[in-house]
Design a protein around this motif. Sequence first.
Motif, PDB file in Angstrom:
ATOM      1  N   PHE A  21      48.049  47.935  36.444  1.00 56.69           N
ATOM      2  CA  PHE A  21      46.938  48.340  35.591  1.00 56.69           C
ATOM      3  C   PHE A  21      45.761  48.829  36.430  1.00 56.69           C
ATOM      4  N   CYS A  22      45.400  48.071  37.443  1.00 58.51           N
ATOM      5  CA  CYS A  22      44.253  48.423  38.290  1.00 58.51           C
ATOM      6  C   CYS A  22      44.488  49.749  39.005  1.00 58.51           C
ATOM      7  N   ARG A  23      45.696  49.948  39.487  1.00 54.73           N
ATOM      8  CA  ARG A  23      46.022  51.182  40.207  1.00 54.73           C
ATOM      9  C   ARG A  23      45.935  52.395  39.281  1.00 54.73           C
ATOM     10  N   ARG A  24      46.414  52.254  38.064  1.00 56.72           N
ATOM     11  CA  ARG A  24      46.432  53.377  37.117  1.00 56.72           C
ATOM     12  C   ARG A  24      45.069  53.676  36.506  1.00 56.72           C
ATOM     13  N   ASN A  25      44.184  52.684  36.502  1.00 57.44           N
ATOM     14  CA  ASN A  25      42.892  52.859  35.845  1.00 57.44           C
ATOM     15  C   ASN A  25      41.714  52.886  36.825  1.00 57.44           C
ATOM     16  N   LYS A  32      55.440  38.586  37.351  1.00 57.23           N
ATOM     17  CA  LYS A  32      55.211  39.593  36.319  1.00 57.23           C
ATOM     18  C   LYS A  32      53.729  39.736  36.016  1.00 57.23           C
ATOM     19  N   ASN A  33      53.035  38.601  35.915  1.00 52.93           N
ATOM     20  CA  ASN A  33      51.608  38.609  35.621  1.00 52.93           C
ATOM     21  C   ASN A  33      50.836  39.376  36.692  1.00 52.93           C
ATOM     22  N   THR A  34      51.135  39.082  37.963  1.00 57.16           N
ATOM     23  CA  THR A  34      50.452  39.732  39.072  1.00 57.16           C
ATOM     24  C   THR A  34      50.802  41.209  39.154  1.00 57.16           C
ATOM     25  N   ASP A  43      42.071  33.777  37.102  1.00 61.09           N
ATOM     26  CA  ASP A  43      43.478  33.735  37.502  1.00 61.09           C
ATOM     27  C   ASP A  43      44.325  34.619  36.586  1.00 61.09           C
ATOM     28  N   PHE A  44      43.717  35.105  35.508  1.00 62.72           N
ATOM     29  CA  PHE A  44      44.353  36.029  34.553  1.00 62.72           C
ATOM     30  C   PHE A  44      45.619  35.435  33.926  1.00 62.72           C
ATOM     31  N   ILE A  45      45.614  34.109  33.768  1.00 61.06           N
ATOM     32  CA  ILE A  45      46.703  33.447  33.056  1.00 61.06           C
ATOM     33  C   ILE A  45      46.327  33.435  31.571  1.00 61.06           C
ATOM     34  N   ASP A  46      46.606  34.532  30.918  1.00 60.77           N
ATOM     35  CA  ASP A  46      46.276  34.710  29.510  1.00 60.77           C
ATOM     36  C   ASP A  46      47.047  35.916  28.990  1.00 60.77           C
ATOM     37  N   GLU A  47      46.930  36.179  27.714  1.00 61.77           N
ATOM     38  CA  GLU A  47      47.640  37.300  27.103  1.00 61.77           C
ATOM     39  C   GLU A  47      46.691  38.113  26.228  1.00 61.77           C
ATOM     40  N   ASN A  48      47.138  39.323  25.890  1.00 59.82           N
ATOM     41  CA  ASN A  48      46.460  40.175  24.897  1.00 59.82           C
ATOM     42  C   ASN A  48      45.029  40.549  25.285  1.00 59.82           C
ATOM     43  N   TYR A  49      44.801  40.813  26.567  1.00 59.97           N
ATOM     44  CA  TYR A  49      43.470  41.228  26.992  1.00 59.97           C
ATOM     45  C   TYR A  49      43.462  42.631  27.631  1.00 59.97           C
ATOM     46  N   MET A  50      44.648  43.228  27.832  1.00 59.04           N
ATOM     47  CA  MET A  50      44.740  44.494  28.556  1.00 59.04           C
ATOM     48  C   MET A  50      44.012  45.640  27.844  1.00 59.04           C
TER      49      MET A  50
END
Length: 294
Positions: A257-261, A249-251, A181-188
Amino acid sequence: MKEILKKLRKYEIRVRKAINSQMQGDFHSIFKGSGLEFDDVRAYQYGDDVRTIDWNVTAKGHGTFVKTFIEEKEQTVMFILDVSASQEIGSSKRQKIDTGKEITALLALSAVKESSAVGLLCYSDQKEKYIKPGKGMKHSYELLSSIFKLKPTSRKTNLDEAIKTTLGILKRRAVIFLISDFIDENYMHSLKGMARKHDLVVVQLFDKRESQMPNLGIIPLHEKESGKTLWVNSSSSHFRNVLNKTYGKNTSELETFCRRNDVSYLSVETGDDYVPKLVRLFRHRNKSNAQRSR
């Protein structure tokens, strides 16, 4: 277990039929990455594709060099499944974790049938279960059994550590499905490193309760990961704005990120019929891979 396998086979048949009727190419292309692995560098020759120039080597001033590649003999498919407590949201038997397990099991079973080496990492804020990549139906049943029998020992989340653990495990390029669900921080930062090294597919799970809470006044909210109970005013405009902005914001950040990478992205809500979404994802991946190979 028999009921689970019966359900997964039904989904798999639907996926294969949809793909065969709507797309050109074989089903195995779903799990195909670039199909190439870096081998060495050599001096640039007239007619070489400029996209293969190794700029780091070239910058040393000894001439222009291009990367050479060899064809991958075996495709590895790795699944990272978030099993933290934040996944336990949704109706009975249709929580985010249930949807995540089904998608993981379905794609793993399909990948094994296409002769891929398939591995699994279930993660909370620690390694809950790891199965090294392997082939064959016996391996797939071990993997499926592990997914549905797993009872995590920790309720917390650490996506950054899950990504770093996977990067440490995989030495060669692989197709990686990260389901959370990507409910977390500092993983990008770690996620970007994974996207550069591997063919990454992000599957984001969500439940409408996370963004569409009804006006119930002051109510207790149980925080799954910490085990704490918080009292909030669900009718407060401030609370609702924070709720909507946090989820939105999370979504939005993840999609950007996915689009740019160049990362494949899929969003799945609990209760969704996710098969059509998977088909659209595969169609897009096949089209993108075909364009890259030209």
